[in-house]
Design a protein around this motif. Structure first.
Motif, PDB file in Angstrom:
ATOM      1  N   PRO A 199      -6.108  15.616  -6.865  1.00 29.91           N
ATOM      2  CA  PRO A 199      -6.277  16.530  -8.008  1.00 29.91           C
ATOM      3  C   PRO A 199      -4.941  17.008  -8.580  1.00 29.91           C
ATOM      4  CG  PRO A 199      -6.873  17.621  -5.947  1.00 29.91           C
ATOM      5  CD  PRO A 199      -6.591  16.191  -5.603  1.00 29.91           C
ATOM      6  N   GLN A 217      -2.886   8.438  -3.356  1.00 30.28           N
ATOM      7  CA  GLN A 217      -4.252   8.995  -3.357  1.00 30.28           C
ATOM      8  C   GLN A 217      -4.811   9.012  -4.776  1.00 30.28           C
ATOM      9  OE1 GLN A 217      -4.742  12.942  -1.625  1.00 30.28           O
ATOM     10  NE2 GLN A 217      -6.735  13.108  -2.637  1.00 30.28           N
ATOM     11  N   LEU A 218      -5.754   8.141  -5.023  1.00 31.15           N
ATOM     12  CA  LEU A 218      -6.295   8.006  -6.378  1.00 31.15           C
ATOM     13  C   LEU A 218      -6.945   9.299  -6.864  1.00 31.15           C
ATOM     14  CD1 LEU A 218      -6.585   5.596  -8.411  1.00 31.15           C
ATOM     15  CD2 LEU A 218      -8.982   5.566  -7.772  1.00 31.15           C
ATOM     16  N   ASP A 219      -7.682   9.954  -5.947  1.00 34.96           N
ATOM     17  CA  ASP A 219      -8.409  11.158  -6.373  1.00 34.96           C
ATOM     18  C   ASP A 219      -7.609  12.436  -6.109  1.00 34.96           C
ATOM     19  OD1 ASP A 219      -8.664  11.454  -3.637  1.00 34.96           O
ATOM     20  OD2 ASP A 219     -10.831  11.160  -3.581  1.00 34.96           O
ATOM     21  N   GLN A 253       0.831  -1.201   0.000  1.00 36.14           N
ATOM     22  CA  GLN A 253       0.000   0.000   0.000  1.00 36.14           C
ATOM     23  C   GLN A 253       0.869   1.256   0.000  1.00 36.14           C
ATOM     24  OE1 GLN A 253      -2.978   0.924  -0.521  1.00 36.14           O
ATOM     25  NE2 GLN A 253      -3.152   2.925   0.445  1.00 36.14           N
ATOM     26  N   TRP A 308      -8.401   9.770 -12.070  1.00 34.34           N
ATOM     27  CA  TRP A 308      -8.033   8.666 -11.175  1.00 34.34           C
ATOM     28  C   TRP A 308      -6.818   7.891 -11.690  1.00 34.34           C
ATOM     29  CZ3 TRP A 308     -13.536   6.135 -10.211  1.00 34.34           C
ATOM     30  CH2 TRP A 308     -14.335   7.048  -9.501  1.00 34.34           C
TER      31      TRP A 308
END
Ligand SMILES: [Fe+2]
Ligand SMILES: [Fe+2]
Lengths: 363, 238
Positions: A200, A196-198, A112, A243
């Motif tokens: 920005p 962090q997938l989202d 992770q 994403w």
């Protein structure tokens, strides 16, 4: 990045039918047959396939099966942590397969937060697999120490190998432009930023110039009818940029692959049933063992038979592993093995027959 | 400086009231106020501010009587607040027993406010856009709560196992706040959004549930709902 093996595309290298023990062969045929017809009369089909195979022994030498496990996202919290338990479950399921797969492919994001302890826990769990394992790297494995621990455990992230007439290529597709040196990010800061997938402010994945040059060289001596399977962590196309369901130089990579007649790209990262076809290249996403992702708000390829919404009350729903059958024509049949649902076959035939977008769940 | 100014103003208005009590008559209440006019036997005093556009109707104060000091003070304060809205024609009504104030702006129906502090909120509905300064304040306050929710949503500290909400819900996707409340088959009852938030805190995150009035719960709800701004509200939808 060196080519680790020189292939020889002559057919004499393939095991001929007579070398295969008949019982074993039947089992393989059943495994592949069910997927192709998805009907109840598998044994009958296997019989037919046996006859076909005897008639054209050389062209079906490509048929074999391998399994995949992907995106386990282990935390350094021991084997009792939910994500570790899920990976262990996948390993047990693969070990229980009969017939056994020829090898297992790991799709990246074993860890992770890219920590040595996470990776070594993963290595320890994967060591229980009976078949040989091929590893691929994901962004979660890489951005704490820029792949140092991963390379130490698993070797070079970019390589190719030949197996029963199929040329396999494994890429590191999670290379992003360096934004951390100038902003003096600490290693963990960088890792969290990537994780962090989202995010920005995230930067898009690439295969990069260096690997593309390597790839072009790797493909140079192959006959154009050599079946090719490419493994990349991110989808080698452009699905949803916010994403990072995206590879920025995907078009260039596709161009290198397009002269070949049977090309399949198998990718991790998207944690969902995902299928695409661009030109003659077919793309399959892998399930995660840790958690499923919702489909992105836009860009879902029309070839995708969307999996249902996951049940939040069932920890394992929407996750699992899968198996891949290589066909005599060099293409593949993908079978998703979600833990709480029926196996979901996405055969080559089914994909090429799709002309209209397949409707997904209501959300 | 402002306080001294206010004191003077109150003093002035109070004096004005005491001197002029009863001098106005009920005709001052314009036709638009007819709907709320009190029964005839219930006397009112009407005080008009010097710009002629602001009126306070003090109910229960008989003409010819001295207005009680607290009432006079309240009327004065009210008038002073109303004076801030130069352009508008405003009538305020102070009922005898309630502490509520009824306000009518530019002939619009009376609306109730609890105290004078709320006045601008009512007044900006008087057919005009909200002043920019006010909008900035609202936005800043909203953004602050959204940002707090965003932090919590992206922070494994909310739970106990290193997992955070955003891992499974990037951009709060598939949280569908607009479908709540809805019947949750798995629990056999109708759930609120916060019940599902707590479910996910307790299960995937292995953390402790938040109380309904916990500020963190409010922040999480605010962030989650903000991501679906513009979506149709569909409570009950599955
Ligand atoms: Fe992943
Ligand atoms: Fe990934």
């Amino acid at each position: 990045m060196s080519k680790n093996k020189k292939r020889n595309s002559s057919l004499s290298e393939y095991p001929s039918l007579s070398e295969l023990n008949r019982r074993e062969f039947l089992k393989t045929a059943v495994a592949t047959g069910i997927i192709v017809v998805s009907s109840g009369c598998a044994s009958q089909y296997a019989q037919n396939l046996t006859e076909q195979r005897e008639a054209a022994a050389t062209t079906i030498a490509n048929e074999f099966m391998f399994a995949y496990i992907s995106d386990s996202h282990l935390l350094a919290r021991g084997k009792e942590h939910r994500f570790a338990k899920s990976l262990i479950k996948a390993v047990e399921d693969v070990n229980a397969m009969d017939p056994q797969p020829d090898f297992v492919f790991y799709g990246g994001d074993l860890a992770q937060l890219g920590l040595r302890d996470e990776l070594s826990l993963g290595k320890e769990i994967l060591a229980e697999l009976k078949p040989k394992v091929y590893m691929m790297v994901g962004e979660h494995d890489w951005y704490y120490d820029m792949g140092e621990a991963w390379r130490e455990f698993f070797g070079n992230p970019t390589y190719s190998f030949d197996y029963k007439g199929v040329h396999f290529i494994v890429l590191n597709s999670v290379i992003v432009e360096d934004y951390w040196t100038q902003s003096k990010m600490a290693p963990m800061e960088r890792m969290l930023f990537m994780a962090q997938l989202d995010n920005p402010k995230g930067k898009p994945f690439t295969v990069g110039e260096e690997q593309r040059a390597w790839l072009s060289n790797d493909l140079a001596t192959l006959r154009k009818d050599t079946p090719i399977v490419v493994f990349s962590h991110s989808p080698l196309y452009k699905y949803y940029k916010p994403w990072n369901f995206w590879t920025d130089d995907a078009d260039e990579v596709q161009k290198l692959l397009s002269p070949f007649s049977a090309v399949t790209v198998i990718h991790g990262h998207t944690h969902q049933v995902l299928t695409n076809k661009i030109g003659n290249i077919i793309f399959h996403g892998l399930l995660s063992t840790a958690w499923p992702w919702p489909y992105a708000p836009q860009g879902i390829p029309k070839y995708t038979i969307q999996m249902d919404r996951a049940d939040p009350f069932n920890q394992l729903d929407g996750t699992g592993w899968g198996k891949i059958d290589t066909l005599s024509n060099g293409n593949i049949n993908m079978t998703y093995m979600p833990w709480t649902r029926n196996p979901l076959p996405v055969s080559y035939e089914k994909v090429v027959a799709i002309t209209e977008p397949v409707h997904g769940p209501s959300y | 400086m402002k306080i001294i100014h206010s004191l003077f103003f109150i003093l002035f208005v109070t004096l004005f009231l005491i001197i002029n009590y009863g001098s106005d008559d009920r005709n001052v209440v314009n036709a638009r106020d007819m709907a709320i006019q009190q029964p005839a036997e219930k006397s009112v005093q009407i005080v008009t501010a010097c710009d002629g556009r602001k009126k306070v109707i003090a109910e229960g104060c008989y003409e010819g009587e001295v207005m009680p000091e607290t009432k006079a003070r309240q009327v004065a304060q009210l008038l002073m607040s109303l004076m801030e809205f130069c352009e508008d024609e405003i009538t305020a009504k102070l009922p005898e027993s309630e502490s509520t104030i009824y306000v009518s702006v530019n002939g619009l129906p009376f609306e109730r406010v609890r105290d004078i502090e709320e006045l601008p909120l009512i007044l900006v509905h008087g057919d005009k856009p909200h002043p920019e300064r006010q909008q900035r304040i609202w936005k800043a306050e909203m953004d602050r709560l959204i940002a707090e929710g965003y932090e919590l949503f992206h922070d494994p500290a909310l739970g106990g196992n290193g997992v955070s909400c955003d891992m499974c819900h990037p951009d709060a996707s598939n949280t569908h706040p607009e479908t709540y409340p809805k019947y949750q088959t798995q629990t056999g009852k109708v759930a609120l959004l916060r019940d599902m938030i707590n479910w996910c805190i307790q299960n995937p995150l292995e953390g402790a549930v938040l109380a309904d009035d916990d500020l963190r719960m409010k922040a999480l709800e605010t962030y989650i709902i903000s991501t679906r701004s513009g979506k149709t509200l569909e409570p009950g939808k599955h």
